[in-house]
Design a protein around this motif. Structure first.
Motif, PDB file in Angstrom:
ATOM      1  N   VAL A 175       0.838  -1.199   0.000  1.00  0.00           N
ATOM      2  CA  VAL A 175       0.000   0.000   0.000  1.00  0.00           C
ATOM      3  C   VAL A 175       0.872   1.248   0.000  1.00  0.00           C
ATOM      4  O   VAL A 175       0.644   2.192  -0.763  1.00  0.00           O
ATOM      5  CB  VAL A 175      -0.955  -0.024   1.212  1.00  0.00           C
ATOM      6  N   TRP A 188      -6.294   0.338  -5.502  1.00  0.00           N
ATOM      7  CA  TRP A 188      -7.689   0.457  -5.079  1.00  0.00           C
ATOM      8  C   TRP A 188      -8.646  -0.325  -5.960  1.00  0.00           C
ATOM      9  O   TRP A 188      -9.848  -0.321  -5.709  1.00  0.00           O
ATOM     10  CB  TRP A 188      -8.106   1.932  -5.064  1.00  0.00           C
ATOM     11  N   MET A 193      -8.348  -4.952  -3.486  1.00  0.00           N
ATOM     12  CA  MET A 193      -9.024  -4.693  -2.221  1.00  0.00           C
ATOM     13  C   MET A 193      -9.732  -5.930  -1.697  1.00  0.00           C
ATOM     14  O   MET A 193      -9.824  -6.144  -0.482  1.00  0.00           O
ATOM     15  CB  MET A 193     -10.026  -3.551  -2.394  1.00  0.00           C
ATOM     16  N   VAL A 197      -8.261  -6.295   2.228  1.00  0.00           N
ATOM     17  CA  VAL A 197      -9.145  -5.980   3.353  1.00  0.00           C
ATOM     18  C   VAL A 197      -9.605  -7.235   4.100  1.00  0.00           C
ATOM     19  O   VAL A 197      -9.526  -7.287   5.330  1.00  0.00           O
ATOM     20  CB  VAL A 197     -10.343  -5.141   2.860  1.00  0.00           C
ATOM     21  N   LEU A 236      -5.082  -1.280   8.638  1.00  0.00           N
ATOM     22  CA  LEU A 236      -6.393  -0.927   8.095  1.00  0.00           C
ATOM     23  C   LEU A 236      -6.646   0.577   8.228  1.00  0.00           C
ATOM     24  O   LEU A 236      -7.189   1.210   7.310  1.00  0.00           O
ATOM     25  CB  LEU A 236      -7.475  -1.719   8.831  1.00  0.00           C
ATOM     26  N   LEU A 239      -4.618   2.255   5.573  1.00  0.00           N
ATOM     27  CA  LEU A 239      -5.219   2.043   4.256  1.00  0.00           C
ATOM     28  C   LEU A 239      -6.380   2.996   4.026  1.00  0.00           C
ATOM     29  O   LEU A 239      -6.463   3.663   2.979  1.00  0.00           O
ATOM     30  CB  LEU A 239      -5.684   0.589   4.142  1.00  0.00           C
ATOM     31  N   LEU A 240      -7.288   3.100   5.002  1.00  0.00           N
ATOM     32  CA  LEU A 240      -8.454   3.975   4.851  1.00  0.00           C
ATOM     33  C   LEU A 240      -8.067   5.442   4.938  1.00  0.00           C
ATOM     34  O   LEU A 240      -8.713   6.296   4.333  1.00  0.00           O
ATOM     35  CB  LEU A 240      -9.497   3.637   5.920  1.00  0.00           C
ATOM     36  N   ALA A 243      -7.102   6.618   1.547  1.00  0.00           N
ATOM     37  CA  ALA A 243      -8.123   6.510   0.507  1.00  0.00           C
ATOM     38  C   ALA A 243      -8.698   7.873   0.168  1.00  0.00           C
ATOM     39  O   ALA A 243      -8.973   8.685   1.057  1.00  0.00           O
ATOM     40  CB  ALA A 243      -9.241   5.568   0.957  1.00  0.00           C
ATOM     41  N   ASN A 247     -12.197   6.374  -3.853  1.00  0.00           N
ATOM     42  CA  ASN A 247     -11.675   5.028  -3.614  1.00  0.00           C
ATOM     43  C   ASN A 247     -12.258   4.371  -2.367  1.00  0.00           C
ATOM     44  O   ASN A 247     -12.097   3.166  -2.183  1.00  0.00           O
ATOM     45  CB  ASN A 247     -10.149   5.076  -3.460  1.00  0.00           C
ATOM     46  N   ASN A 250     -14.474   1.133  -2.691  1.00  0.00           N
ATOM     47  CA  ASN A 250     -13.835  -0.154  -2.951  1.00  0.00           C
ATOM     48  C   ASN A 250     -13.186  -0.739  -1.708  1.00  0.00           C
ATOM     49  O   ASN A 250     -13.012  -1.957  -1.606  1.00  0.00           O
ATOM     50  CB  ASN A 250     -12.773   0.007  -4.048  1.00  0.00           C
ATOM     51  N   ALA A 251     -12.821   0.127  -0.761  1.00  0.00           N
ATOM     52  CA  ALA A 251     -12.198  -0.363   0.470  1.00  0.00           C
ATOM     53  C   ALA A 251     -13.227  -0.834   1.480  1.00  0.00           C
ATOM     54  O   ALA A 251     -12.947  -1.737   2.275  1.00  0.00           O
ATOM     55  CB  ALA A 251     -11.325   0.742   1.081  1.00  0.00           C
ATOM     56  N   SER A 281     -17.082   6.060   7.134  1.00  0.00           N
ATOM     57  CA  SER A 281     -17.648   5.271   6.044  1.00  0.00           C
ATOM     58  C   SER A 281     -19.154   5.131   6.189  1.00  0.00           C
ATOM     59  O   SER A 281     -19.734   4.148   5.752  1.00  0.00           O
ATOM     60  CB  SER A 281     -17.018   3.890   6.041  1.00  0.00           C
TER      61      SER A 281
END
Length: 808
Positions: A175, A188, A193, A197, A236, A239-240, A243, A247, A250-251, A281
């Motif tokens: 990543v 992404w 993903m 994930v 995690l 990663l978020l 984003a 994107n 998709n996560a 989210s």
């Protein structure tokens, strides 16, 4: 020739000799540092040879792996790492290709140590910022392999933990290496993903299950060090955090799929943990709720409760411009749940293949939705919460021309349940709502609809309306101090927080006070009221007196409570004994409070005397005997003596001497005239029609010329209704005759009739024109016309001559 050179070391290329020299005879001795320095200097001096160095090192490493010479493998990887850290020339891309080829070889090995070694080298490489971009590099293999390592199921727990942590670190490295480089493969994409994930979630879930087995205290520190949960959660979050808006979908989608596939909504603990990590989210989770609108109520309730928990930690305004869309989704799910509970199936009709819905599960889901609405609203700023309040109120079904109510048993039940659920949601949103300006907190369009709901026959709905009004009015935290109705001799023990009524609140009361008083009065007359209704009415009256009171408001509230006392005394509504005693007790409690707030000694003395008299001879008219678990009532309330009542004349006298408007106090309160009652389900005309006697101002210039108003009695109302019916019948008959005449009479008769009417109309118009357009008389006087009669001689205006002084 090349074969001969390969056999003779002195004839081999220099870069190969430098590479060979870094390997000792015994691999346990480690990398030969002096020779490694020579190799590094050579690579920096001749960067065009770097790709060949990498290819040769890769060749040696592959050969050593095949011969199980793992010591030399470690030395080769250490050399590669040092060269990567030292060299940043333009030709490093080819060297990186060799490096990645060697890392892939190690990751393909079955030896855990080689897998961990390759992962560590890849992580070091991921942290290097390259000067030149790469157009053709692919990380598909590494994503797949690292994800596979995250799911390692080795028999040895220690080895399994190390491999899983290496897999998580590898995914984190992928990543970091790809997310900020537009020329790299798009990490992404769903194909990546869907592997990254779930691998992280698997480690979060697995460790959570392992923690639930309660390890011993001695093993706990080691497990904390070796626990991949923290590493997976950190990865995690990273990663978020990286984003972008386009994107994030998709996560998050793999998270929702993972929770669905493993049935993790119903326990909801793991789902809450996930969405606390993914707290921004919310919109994706709402879409997932819509997609699962036909799932079991327990699953939908789990999704909604996860939303509720995530909203608590969400930043203020994080929902952004989609705030109303989010509330719309929740309200739509609420309405669907009501339909499911009423019909018993998701399709509206029960068939053999239809899943039967349990009503208590739907009720649990509805409560979860209402709780979530409150959680979201608590994170919003005041202006957004006001919009949400108006939005929810607009969804409450009310009988009107624009929103026809559903008829029939099922329709009425659906309307009632929808009203109750939306009012519950509104109560959740209004709880803790702070707004200094009541005009903004209770705008006209909202207040009108809310008070219209208060006229419903349903007692539960009326109670919700009262609670909502109380939530809006309680701006200083005084509400809980009025939860018990009593006649305290000294209200200072309540420690009330009272502020002076602001100018904006005064304007609000001038505009809406009569509307509020009227609904309080009508609510008091409902025979289905219980103790909670009277407690809410008392709190509402008290909060109006504290938050919005000026001299005029105090006078009107006293008039209102005295009118409520008259309702209990006259009992035209045929109220039960409990309701009449409750109205007496409510009036006593409120007048005791307002007398001490106004601090007029004579007023306080009169209220105190009546209360003491009731305590001795009529305790059933006081809240201490009425608003208890087993109320003590009197079966005969028709013979109430005047000493038990608060007298309007006496109150007007004592307050008039202290500067209050005694003339207004002498007037009995009568509700304001309005058309609002016709929207409610009232049964009698007396409940549907309200009258107001308008008191003319003393300064009115037409006061003396007005005829005294006729006294309105029952006979007057009856006569007016009968006369109006007769007039309507006569008008209807006349119209019928006219229509019949034009349908059946001959044409000549109709033409003659219309011609006569046209001639009459023309003559009337000529007379009007003669009066309005006739020129003024001439200044020259009169002349004698024929037959010896004087006649005014008139000339046109444009021919008249005016003096010079009149010329402008």
């Amino acid at each position: 020739m090349y074969g001969v050179c390969g056999c003779c070391g002195a004839l081999r290329p220099r870069y190969k000799r430098l590479v060979d020299n870094i390997f000792p005879e015994d691999p346990e001795d480690g990398l030969v540092k002096t020779n490694m320095e020579k190799l590094t200097f050579y690579a920096l001096s001749a960067p065009e040879k770097l790709d060949r160095i990498g290819a040769y090192l890769s060749e040696r490493l592959i050969r050593d792996v095949g011969r199980h010479r793992y010591g030399y493998v470690c030395i080769a990887m250490e050399a590669l790492d040092q060269l990567l850290m030292a060299c940043h020339c333009q030709s490093i891309n080819l060297f990186v290709e060799s490096f990645l080829k060697m890392v892939a070889k190690l990751l393909e090995s079955e030896k855990p140590n080689l897998q961990i070694l390759g992962t560590n080298s890849f992580v070091k490489f991921a942290n290097i910022e390259e000067d030149t971009p790469s157009y053709h590099r692919s990380y598909d293999f590494f994503v797949s392999r690292f994800s596979e390592m995250c799911h390692c199921s080795h028999d040895d727990l220690e080895i399994k933990t190390k491999i899983r942590m290496s897999g998580i670190k590898g995914l984190q490295g992928v990543v970091r290496k790809t997310v900020n480089d537009e020329l790299q493969a798009n990490i992404w994409d769903p194909q990546h993903m869907d592997k990254i994930v779930p691998s992280l979630l698997f480690n979060l879930q697995h460790v959570e299950e392992a923690e639930s087995r309660s390890p011993s205290p001695l093993q706990a520190p080691e497990k904390e060090k070796e626990n991949p949960a923290e590493l997976a959660e950190r990865c995690l979050r990273e990663l978020l955090g990286r984003a972008a808006f386009g994107n994030i979908k998709n996560a998050i989608k793999p998270v929702l799929i993972h929770l669905d596939n493993h049935s993790l909504w119903e326990p909801k603990v793991f789902a809450i943990r996930c969405f606390k990590i993914i707290m921004y989210s919310i919109q994706q989770l709402l879409s997932h709720l819509d997609a699962n609108s036909r799932s079991a109520a327990t699953v939908r309730a789990g999704i909604v409760e996860v939303l509720s928990e995530a909203a608590v930690i969400a930043a203020t305004g994080s929902v952004g411009p989609t705030v109303l869309e989010m509330f719309n989704t929740l309200l739509r799910q609420l309405r669907l749940s009501i339909d499911y509970a009423l019909t018993g199936s998701y399709d509206g009709a029960i068939s053999l293949g239809t899943k039967i819905i349990k009503e208590h599960e739907e009720r649990m889901f509805q409560e979860a939705v209402i709780k979530t609405i409150g959680s979201f609203a608590s994170t919003l700023p005041t202006y957004q919460r006001s919009e949400v309040i108006l939005f929810i109120m607009s969804k409450v079904p009310l009988p009107s021309l624009h929103h026809p109510m559903e008829t029939g048993r099922t329709g009425e039940n659906r309307n009632r349940l929808t009203q109750i659920m939306l009012l519950k949601s509104l109560l959740q949103v209004s709880t803790g709502f702070q707004c200094n300006n009541m005009m903004s907190a209770l705008p006209s369009n909202f207040l009108d609809r809310l008070l219209s709901t208060a006229l419903m026959e349903d007692a539960e709905i009326r109670l919700f309306v009262l609670e909502i009004l109380i939530s809006f009015l309680d701006r200083h935290g005084n509400r809980h101090k009025f939860s018990t109705i009593s006649t305290l001799s000294d209200i200072s023990v309540l420690k009330l927080k009272v502020d002076k009524c602001s100018r904006q609140d005064t304007v609000f009361m001038k505009k809406h006070s009569q509307q509020l008083y009227r609904h309080i009065y009508l609510t008091c007359k409902e025979e289905t009221n219980i103790q909670k209704h009277y407690e809410a009415l008392y709190s509402l009256l008290a909060l109006i007196s504290i938050e919005l009171a000026n001299e005029e408001v105090v006078v009107d509230l006293i008039r209102l409570v005295l009118a409520v006392q008259d309702v209990a005394q006259v009992n035209e509504e045929n109220l039960p004994v409990y309701n009449r005693c409750a109205l007496y007790a409510l009036g006593a409690a409120y007048l005791n409070l307002i007398s001490q707030l106004t601090t007029v000694p004579a007023f306080c003395q009169h209220i105190h005397e009546v209360i003491e008299t009731r305590k001795k001879e009529a305790p059933y008219m006081l809240p201490e005997d009425v608003f208890v678990e087993r109320p003590r009532l009197s079966q005969n309330l028709d013979g109430v003596v005047i000493e038990f009542l608060f007298r309007q004349s006496k109150i007007s006298e004592v307050l008039g001497g202290s500067g209050y408007n005694s003339d207004r106090l002498c007037l009995p309160y009568i509700p304001q005239l309005t058309d609002e009652d016709r929207l409610s389900k009232r049964k009698s005309i007396g409940e549907t029609i309200s009258l107001q006697v308008e008191v003319e101002s003393r300064n009115s210039p037409e006061k003396e010329e007005r005829v005294p108003a006729e006294e309105i009695t029952y006979e007057t109302l009856k006569k007016a209704i009968v006369d109006s019916v007769a007039v309507e019948e006569q008008e209807r008959e006349r119209r019928r005759q006219v229509v019949e005449k034009f349908q059946k009479a001959p044409f000549e008769e109709i033409a003659a009739h219309c011609g006569a009417r046209a001639s009459l109309l023309q003559s009337k118009l000529n007379q009007i024109f003669e009066i309005t357009i006739r020129p003024p008389p001439s200044p020259s006087g009169t002349i004698t016309a024929a037959y010896g009669q004087p006649q005014n001689h008139s000339i046109p205006v444009y021919e008249m001559k005016f003096p010079d002084l009149c010329v402008y």
